[in-house]
Design a protein around this motif. Sequence first.
Motif, PDB file in Angstrom:
ATOM      1  N   ALA A   5      14.059   2.968  23.086  1.00 35.55           N
ATOM      2  CA  ALA A   5      14.312   4.170  22.317  1.00 35.55           C
ATOM      3  C   ALA A   5      14.697   5.492  23.234  1.00 35.55           C
ATOM      4  CB  ALA A   5      13.144   4.418  21.536  1.00 35.55           C
ATOM      5  N   ASP A   6      14.208   5.375  24.649  1.00 33.94           N
ATOM      6  CA  ASP A   6      14.459   6.464  25.281  1.00 33.94           C
ATOM      7  C   ASP A   6      15.930   6.402  26.026  1.00 33.94           C
ATOM      8  OD1 ASP A   6      12.186   7.776  24.693  1.00 33.94           O
ATOM      9  OD2 ASP A   6      11.139   6.757  26.256  1.00 33.94           O
ATOM     10  N   GLY A   7      16.568   5.140  25.918  1.00 33.04           N
ATOM     11  CA  GLY A   7      17.803   5.009  26.549  1.00 33.04           C
ATOM     12  C   GLY A   7      17.899   4.135  27.690  1.00 33.04           C
ATOM     13  N   CYS A   8      16.767   3.420  27.851  1.00 35.38           N
ATOM     14  CA  CYS A   8      17.162   2.356  28.849  1.00 35.38           C
ATOM     15  C   CYS A   8      17.715   1.005  28.331  1.00 35.38           C
ATOM     16  CB  CYS A   8      15.533   1.885  29.426  1.00 35.38           C
ATOM     17  SG  CYS A   8      15.513   0.601  30.374  1.00 35.38           S
ATOM     18  N   ARG A   9      18.579   0.829  28.954  1.00 32.44           N
ATOM     19  CA  ARG A   9      19.654  -0.537  28.417  1.00 32.44           C
ATOM     20  C   ARG A   9      19.178  -1.848  29.243  1.00 32.44           C
ATOM     21  NH1 ARG A   9      23.364   0.766  25.338  1.00 32.44           N
ATOM     22  NH2 ARG A   9      25.146  -0.611  26.007  1.00 32.44           N
ATOM     23  N   ALA A  10      18.148  -1.888  29.956  1.00 32.35           N
ATOM     24  CA  ALA A  10      17.647  -2.883  30.951  1.00 32.35           C
ATOM     25  C   ALA A  10      17.595  -4.117  29.950  1.00 32.35           C
ATOM     26  CB  ALA A  10      16.505  -2.700  31.576  1.00 32.35           C
ATOM     27  N   SER A  11      16.875  -4.234  28.961  1.00 41.43           N
ATOM     28  CA  SER A  11      16.244  -5.057  27.891  1.00 41.43           C
ATOM     29  C   SER A  11      17.620  -5.519  26.913  1.00 41.43           C
ATOM     30  CB  SER A  11      15.318  -4.718  27.186  1.00 41.43           C
ATOM     31  OG  SER A  11      15.396  -3.658  26.094  1.00 41.43           O
ATOM     32  N   LEU A  12      18.589  -4.718  26.846  1.00 42.64           N
ATOM     33  CA  LEU A  12      19.505  -5.022  25.819  1.00 42.64           C
ATOM     34  C   LEU A  12      20.663  -6.204  26.339  1.00 42.64           C
ATOM     35  CD1 LEU A  12      20.611  -1.560  24.890  1.00 42.64           C
ATOM     36  CD2 LEU A  12      19.153  -2.997  23.631  1.00 42.64           C
ATOM     37  N   PRO A  13      21.172  -7.187  25.582  1.00 40.83           N
ATOM     38  CA  PRO A  13      21.933  -7.708  26.050  1.00 40.83           C
ATOM     39  C   PRO A  13      23.438  -7.342  26.906  1.00 40.83           C
ATOM     40  CG  PRO A  13      21.892  -8.232  23.652  1.00 40.83           C
ATOM     41  CD  PRO A  13      21.004  -6.968  24.209  1.00 40.83           C
ATOM     42  N   ARG A  14      23.810  -7.868  27.977  1.00 41.23           N
ATOM     43  CA  ARG A  14      24.774  -7.451  28.471  1.00 41.23           C
ATOM     44  C   ARG A  14      26.259  -8.090  28.006  1.00 41.23           C
ATOM     45  NH1 ARG A  14      23.200  -5.263  33.547  1.00 41.23           N
ATOM     46  NH2 ARG A  14      20.996  -5.605  33.999  1.00 41.23           N
ATOM     47  N   ALA A  15      27.228  -7.163  28.000  1.00 44.89           N
ATOM     48  CA  ALA A  15      28.652  -7.582  27.501  1.00 44.89           C
ATOM     49  C   ALA A  15      29.124  -8.340  28.539  1.00 44.89           C
ATOM     50  CB  ALA A  15      29.376  -6.471  27.214  1.00 44.89           C
ATOM     51  N   VAL A  16      29.970  -9.463  28.038  1.00 39.14           N
ATOM     52  CA  VAL A  16      30.466 -10.504  29.189  1.00 39.14           C
ATOM     53  C   VAL A  16      31.884 -10.038  29.444  1.00 39.14           C
ATOM     54  CG1 VAL A  16      30.708 -12.804  29.616  1.00 39.14           C
ATOM     55  CG2 VAL A  16      28.815 -12.117  28.747  1.00 39.14           C
TER      56      VAL A  16
END
Length: 125
Positions: A114-125
Motif C-alpha cells: 500500500a505504501d508502494g513497495c513492489r518487492a512482494s509483487l510478481p515480476r514481469a518476465v
Amino acid sequence: MEVIPAELEPTPFDLAAIDAEWPLIAAELDVLDAEISLFYADDRGGPSPLDWRRLRRAEARVTRAATTAVRPPWQADGCVLHRLAVVGRTGCGYGCEIVRCPACGGEQVLHQTADGCRASLPRAV
C-alpha cells in the motif's frame, strides 16, 4: 500393531522442519558414500582422482546446504495463536517489517504494498 499416542507423533511444524533440513541430510549422506568409496578404493590400488573429486564435491554440497537457513515454511496466518513481534526493518525505504513469532520461531518479511513497495509483487518476465 502398537498405537502411538498423538502427543508423541511429530507435529506439522516438526515435519516441516525435517523437510527444510533434508538437503543438508542428503548432502551429508553423499559425503558418507564418498568416504566409503575411498575405503573400498584400497582394494583396487588406492583412490583415483575421481574418488577425491567426488569427496570434495560432496563436502562442498554440505557447506552450501549448511549455510542455507533451516526454517520450516511459515506464513503470517500460520501463527494465528501466537503474537508476532517486529524484529527489524528491511531497509527498502517503504517501512517493510521483519516479524517473528516468539513461540515457533517463524519469521517473515511483511512488504507494505500500500505504501508502494513492489518487492512482494510478481515480476514481469
